[in-house]
Design a protein around this motif. Structure first.
Motif, PDB file in Angstrom:
ATOM      1  N   MET A   1       1.048  -1.095  -0.011  1.00 51.48           N
ATOM      2  CA  MET A   1       0.077  -0.053   0.032  1.00 51.48           C
ATOM      3  C   MET A   1       1.008   1.306   0.052  1.00 51.48           C
ATOM      4  SD  MET A   1      -2.621   1.433   2.934  1.00 51.48           S
ATOM      5  CE  MET A   1      -3.904   0.021   2.773  1.00 51.48           C
ATOM      6  N   THR A   2       0.699   2.371  -0.708  1.00 60.00           N
ATOM      7  CA  THR A   2       1.279   3.699  -0.598  1.00 60.00           C
ATOM      8  C   THR A   2       0.380   4.627   0.367  1.00 60.00           C
ATOM      9  OG1 THR A   2       1.775   3.305  -2.876  1.00 60.00           O
ATOM     10  CG2 THR A   2       1.681   5.545  -2.115  1.00 60.00           C
ATOM     11  N   ILE A   3       1.129   5.022   1.253  1.00 62.19           N
ATOM     12  CA  ILE A   3       0.595   6.115   2.108  1.00 62.19           C
ATOM     13  C   ILE A   3       1.221   7.365   1.954  1.00 62.19           C
ATOM     14  CG2 ILE A   3       0.339   6.446   4.613  1.00 62.19           C
ATOM     15  CD1 ILE A   3       0.336   3.446   5.203  1.00 62.19           C
TER      16      ILE A   3
ATOM     17  N   LEU B   1       0.014  12.584  -3.244  1.00 62.42           N
ATOM     18  CA  LEU B   1      -1.379  12.034  -2.996  1.00 62.42           C
ATOM     19  C   LEU B   1      -1.725  11.187  -4.172  1.00 62.42           C
ATOM     20  CD1 LEU B   1      -3.875  14.824  -1.671  1.00 62.42           C
ATOM     21  CD2 LEU B   1      -2.543  13.032  -0.418  1.00 62.42           C
ATOM     22  N   ASP B   2      -0.705  11.002  -5.199  1.00 62.75           N
ATOM     23  CA  ASP B   2      -1.149  10.482  -6.427  1.00 62.75           C
ATOM     24  C   ASP B   2      -0.666   8.691  -6.052  1.00 62.75           C
ATOM     25  OD1 ASP B   2      -1.183   9.382  -9.128  1.00 62.75           O
ATOM     26  OD2 ASP B   2       0.909   9.658  -9.389  1.00 62.75           O
ATOM     27  N   GLY B   3      -1.686   8.047  -6.187  1.00 60.05           N
ATOM     28  CA  GLY B   3      -1.673   6.553  -6.031  1.00 60.05           C
ATOM     29  C   GLY B   3      -1.828   6.251  -4.309  1.00 60.05           C
TER      30      GLY B   3
ATOM     31  N   ALA C   1      -7.098  13.506  -3.692  1.00 68.55           N
ATOM     32  CA  ALA C   1      -6.711  12.168  -3.817  1.00 68.55           C
ATOM     33  C   ALA C   1      -7.893  11.248  -4.340  1.00 68.55           C
ATOM     34  CB  ALA C   1      -6.979  11.914  -2.016  1.00 68.55           C
ATOM     35  N   ASP C   2      -7.272  10.184  -4.550  1.00 71.90           N
ATOM     36  CA  ASP C   2      -8.253   9.041  -5.214  1.00 71.90           C
ATOM     37  C   ASP C   2      -9.599   8.870  -4.401  1.00 71.90           C
ATOM     38  OD1 ASP C   2      -8.111   6.618  -6.937  1.00 71.90           O
ATOM     39  OD2 ASP C   2      -9.197   6.083  -5.241  1.00 71.90           O
ATOM     40  N   PRO C   3     -10.783   8.877  -4.793  1.00 68.56           N
ATOM     41  CA  PRO C   3     -12.123   8.790  -4.028  1.00 68.56           C
ATOM     42  C   PRO C   3     -12.210   7.676  -3.079  1.00 68.56           C
ATOM     43  CG  PRO C   3     -12.256   9.162  -6.699  1.00 68.56           C
ATOM     44  CD  PRO C   3     -11.025   9.047  -6.282  1.00 68.56           C
ATOM     45  N   GLY C   4     -11.308   6.636  -3.435  1.00 67.87           N
ATOM     46  CA  GLY C   4     -11.157   5.561  -2.366  1.00 67.87           C
ATOM     47  C   GLY C   4     -10.328   5.712  -1.313  1.00 67.87           C
ATOM     48  N   ALA C   5      -9.680   6.707  -1.281  1.00 76.14           N
ATOM     49  CA  ALA C   5      -8.353   6.829  -0.250  1.00 76.14           C
ATOM     50  C   ALA C   5      -9.081   7.403   1.286  1.00 76.14           C
ATOM     51  CB  ALA C   5      -7.459   7.977  -0.686  1.00 76.14           C
TER      52      ALA C   5
END
Length: 312
Positions: A1-3, A76-78, A104-108
């Protein structure tokens, strides 16, 4: 996972260590370029200390998982999870969360390290408010594993569950704040003890040194491996109900007296500052903080070894 870790101060750097040593890729961002430039070197030093204390097998691998990002967009990318650590004001939280929710990605999941500001105060107007919560650590989080999960009324329960799973996988100890409250749980408990400690010194009952001794050589020894409810449950022959029956009147009388707290005014501040600087000159604060961290690492190692030998 990328944080993504937003803010490269002490808490942001410690979170980066927590996530990286658990195997996650970390992208660290700060609006201050000098702070960001210095962050990796400071993280490297902390990782080496963990290794020297037997708490981290491969500091080089953990460091390799941490990179810096010059912009919020790059950070925030990815990213599937975001840990924010900016200035502790509502305005700063509102500004950064509005930007993160937009980018940010909507699922983040978007989590704040706020120590007092409730998530409802800076997420209410966000399109993605259901993915936002507070995840408040103790200081420093890479050495003190507690993290308070405090959702807003509109936070999706699945977001809380996912956050809890992530922190547990990273070796943290998450607790749930069931309803929003200023200061959450940790600071309210700490604040109650500090209020009485300040009052005892202000009213001339004890020195700062002797109050500290009462905790570190008394209550703190038990509290390092069990909490106040388990403590009193074991301090009466028949358990917690027996303890309450024996001691409730004493505590009730004390609570009436404690309901009149002393203000932390300048005169009291001068007394505390004078006693503390006599015990520890200001130019030794940094060295003593390093000593504290080494003692914490030794305590963590001891607790891990003890848990293996005699159980939790």
């Amino acid at each position: 996972m990328t944080i993504a870790v937003i803010g490269s101060g002490l808490i942001g750097r410690a979170w980066s260590i927590c996530f990286a040593r658990a195997g996650h890729s970390v992208k660290l961002h700060d609006v201050s370029k000098p702070a960001l430039d210095a962050a990796l070197g400071l993280i490297d030093g902390a990782l080496k200390e963990l290794h020297d204390s037997g708490l981290l097998d491969d500091p080089a691998a953990a460091k390799a998982r941490i990179s810096t990002a010059a912009t919020l967009e790059e950070a925030l990318d990815g990213a599937s999870y975001v840990q924010e650590n900016v200035k502790e004001t509502e305005e700063a939280k509102q500004e950064i969360f509005a930007a993160m929710d937009r980018i940010a990605d909507p699922g983040a999941i978007l989590a704040s390290s706020s120590s007092n500001i409730r998530a409802s105060l800076f997420t209410e107007d966000l399109k993605g408010r259901a993915r936002c919560l507070v995840a408040h650590p103790a200081n420093p989080p890479h050495l003190v594993p507690i993290v308070e999960l405090s959702p807003a009324p509109w936070t999706d329960p699945q977001v809380v569950a996912r956050a809890r799973a992530l922190y547990e996988q990273a070796g943290m100890v998450p607790i749930l704040v069931k309803k929003e409250i200023p200061g959450f749980i940790l600071n309210r408990l700490q604040g109650a003890l500090l209020a009485e400690a300040f009052k005892l010194v202000a009213d001339g009952y004890a020195s700062t040194e002797d109050v500290d001794k009462t905790i570190k050589d008394g209550l703190g020894l038990r509290w390092s491996f069990m909490g106040p409810f388990e403590t009193i449950d074991l301090n009466a022959p028949a358990g917690v109900a027996d303890y309450i029956a024996r001691y409730a009147p004493m505590y009730w009388d004390m609570q009436h007296e404690q309901a009149q707290p002393r203000r932390w005014d300048q005169a009291l501040s001068d007394v505390l500052e004078g006693e503390r600087r006599q015990a520890l000159p200001a130019d030794r604060l940094g060295d003593r903080q390093g000593w504290r961290d080494r003692r914490l690492m030794a305590l963590i190692a001891h607790k891990r070894d003890a848990a293996k030998k005699i159980g939790n």
